[in-house]
Design a protein around this motif. Structure first.
Motif, PDB file in Angstrom:
ATOM      1  N   ASN A 223      14.314  -0.489   1.747  1.00 32.52           N
ATOM      2  CA  ASN A 223      13.025   0.098   1.372  1.00 32.52           C
ATOM      3  C   ASN A 223      13.093   1.624   1.365  1.00 32.52           C
TER       4      ASN A 223
ATOM      5  N   THR B 278      11.017  12.209   2.483  1.00 29.28           N
ATOM      6  CA  THR B 278      10.867  10.923   3.173  1.00 29.28           C
ATOM      7  C   THR B 278      10.655  11.128   4.669  1.00 29.28           C
TER       8      THR B 278
ATOM      9  N   VAL C  96       7.398  10.045   7.008  1.00 30.25           N
ATOM     10  CA  VAL C  96       7.530   9.265   8.244  1.00 30.25           C
ATOM     11  C   VAL C  96       6.917  10.020   9.416  1.00 30.25           C
TER      12      VAL C  96
ATOM     13  N   MET D  25       3.303   9.489   9.398  1.00 31.19           N
ATOM     14  CA  MET D  25       2.954   8.148   9.885  1.00 31.19           C
ATOM     15  C   MET D  25       2.991   8.095  11.410  1.00 31.19           C
TER      16      MET D  25
ATOM     17  N   ILE E 123      -4.790  -1.718   0.205  1.00 32.59           N
ATOM     18  CA  ILE E 123      -3.599  -1.404  -0.592  1.00 32.59           C
ATOM     19  C   ILE E 123      -3.815  -1.828  -2.040  1.00 32.59           C
TER      20      ILE E 123
ATOM     21  N   LEU F  23       5.718   5.554  -1.645  1.00 31.92           N
ATOM     22  CA  LEU F  23       4.999   5.700  -0.378  1.00 31.92           C
ATOM     23  C   LEU F  23       4.877   4.360   0.347  1.00 31.92           C
ATOM     24  N   ILE F  24       4.522   3.306  -0.392  1.00 32.95           N
ATOM     25  CA  ILE F  24       4.400   1.983   0.224  1.00 32.95           C
ATOM     26  C   ILE F  24       5.759   1.482   0.686  1.00 32.95           C
TER      27      ILE F  24
ATOM     28  N   ASN G 116       6.436   2.993   3.912  1.00 29.86           N
ATOM     29  CA  ASN G 116       5.589   2.313   4.905  1.00 29.86           C
ATOM     30  C   ASN G 116       6.200   0.988   5.341  1.00 29.86           C
TER      31      ASN G 116
ATOM     32  N   PHE H   6       9.265   1.627   7.509  1.00 31.39           N
ATOM     33  CA  PHE H   6       8.890   2.152   8.821  1.00 31.39           C
ATOM     34  C   PHE H   6       8.253   1.081   9.695  1.00 31.39           C
ATOM     35  N   ILE H   7       7.275   0.351   9.137  1.00 26.09           N
ATOM     36  CA  ILE H   7       6.573  -0.671   9.918  1.00 26.09           C
ATOM     37  C   ILE H   7       7.535  -1.748  10.391  1.00 26.09           C
TER      38      ILE H   7
END
Length: 377
Positions: free
Chosen positions: A120, A250, A254, A257, A280, A301-302, A305, A308-309
């Motif tokens: 991702n 990037t 992060v 976030m 979303i 961007l997603i 996300n 990261f998630i």
């Protein structure tokens, strides 16, 4: 104000964002698993009943589920959510057991799990590389071109021509750094350092609060300093420099976030700002209505996300598996299967509760609860 896109456009845009990103995430797991000789029994985009699919010559069932809110790769031997060996696994013939996920050494299992989030991030970086090559690297010096009367900046003693060098203990290089830091911290008191006529001055500033409304009518509470910047300068980016620019962007996303999550945990930001699939979907439709470039940036961007998630150390997520592998690497023995099973059950409950909560938030942002209350009243 731009008219909001219709429901069919919104659904199509949402599927065009989530579907491919889930696919590449799971593809990362799949290819690294295949590289290490692990057999994939199923590759699914979406959950629930299969609505379409086929089986390839390696015996992998590729399918699409009716609920397009995720996906998974089921490797041979994945007989429980924690991917722990059990009697059923031990009963497999040795040649079949050798192709299972559990049979692989710790470092290979960790890389297979890590591959999804990394993919991702790579997708986002590739998109941002394209943007850097197409539009250059927009950078504006963190110099106050103007100071708004009655603003937080004026109260802190900032004058036109001052160059901000640090805010909240973080080094500031560009005006974008300044705006990004302040935007996420409305009403916070933070340390400030700026340079005036070659002299460094230290102090504090209470970031102002502004309520902004986007072109679709959505309102947001953001931090504001009241400083006007100069004209941004687009610096051409070479093919060799573009990856560095994309990685830097990037990392900045992060960092935002992490800051936002920290503010929610500490109560400085309302949990009502958490959005879920419905939000979303709404944003996907809005960005698609604005054009291809905003929509592709949203995909990046997603994707960040999702990466990261999934790295958060929560059981049921990739980060939860990696946490247990880290413990196994330090202690030289697997985590107790019973403890791991309960951890994954707790993680599942937590994720389901979070999904219900953010969906409730989404419905509230659409005014559903107010309309229901009006009908009842």
């Amino acid at each position: 104000m731009i008219e909001a896109p219709g429901i069919l456009w919104t659904i199509a845009a949402f599927l065009l964002v989530i579907g491919p990103l889930v696919f590449v995430h799971e593809l990362g797991h799949y290819f690294v698993g295949r590289w290490f000789g692990v057999k994939a029994e199923a590759f699914s985009i979406g959950f629930g009943r299969e609505i379409a699919g086929w089986t390839d010559r390696r015996g992998t069932r590729w399918k699409v589920g009716w609920l397009p809110l995720g996906g998974y790769v089921r490797f041979a031997g994945d007989m429980n959510p924690a991917s722990q060996p059990d009697p059923e696994w031990l009963a497999l013939p040795p040649e079949e057991r050798a192709k299972t996920f559990q049979a692989k050494p710790l470092w290979q299992r960790a890389l297979i799990v890590l591959a999804g989030p990394v993919t991702n991030f790579l997708v986002a970086i590739l998109i941002l590389i394209g943007f850097a090559l197409a539009f250059g690297d927009l950078r504006t010096p963190a110099v106050a071109n103007s100071v708004e009367a009655g603003s937080a900046a004026e109260a802190a003693g900032i004058r036109p021509g001052d160059r901000i060098t640090a805010l909240g203990g973080r080094e500031i290089e560009t005006f974008n750094d300044l705006a990004r830091f302040a935007r996420l911290r409305p009403a916070e008191m933070v340390p400030l350092t700026f340079v005036r006529e070659g002299r460094s001055i230290e102090g504090e500033i209470r970031i102002g609060v502004a309520v902004e409304q986007d072109r679709f009518g959505n309102s947001y509470r953001v931090g504001r300093l009241g400083i006007g910047g100069g004209m941004p300068q687009a610096t051409p980016v070479s093919l060799l420099a573009a990856p560095g620019v994309a990685v830097r962007q990037t990392v900045e996303i992060v960092q935002d976030m992490v800051s936002a999550i920290g503010q929610i945990i500490t109560g400085r930001r309302s949990v009502k700002e958490l959005g879920g699939p419905l939000k979303i979907a709404e944003i996907s439709g809005q960005q698609a209505a604005l054009g291809l470039t905003p929509f592709i940036f949203l995909v990046a961007l997603i994707s960040i996300n999702l990466g990261f998630i999934n790295l958060l150390p929560v059981p049921m997520l990739d980060g939860g598996h990696l946490l247990f592998y880290a413990i196994e690497g330090v202690t030289r023995r697997p985590v107790n299967p019973v403890a791991m099973e309960w951890a994954f059950r707790g993680g599942l409950v937590a994720l389901l509760a979070l999904m219900v909560f953010v969906t409730t938030n989404d419905l509230a942002s659409f005014g559903v609860w107010n309309r229901i209350a009006g009908l009842i009243g």
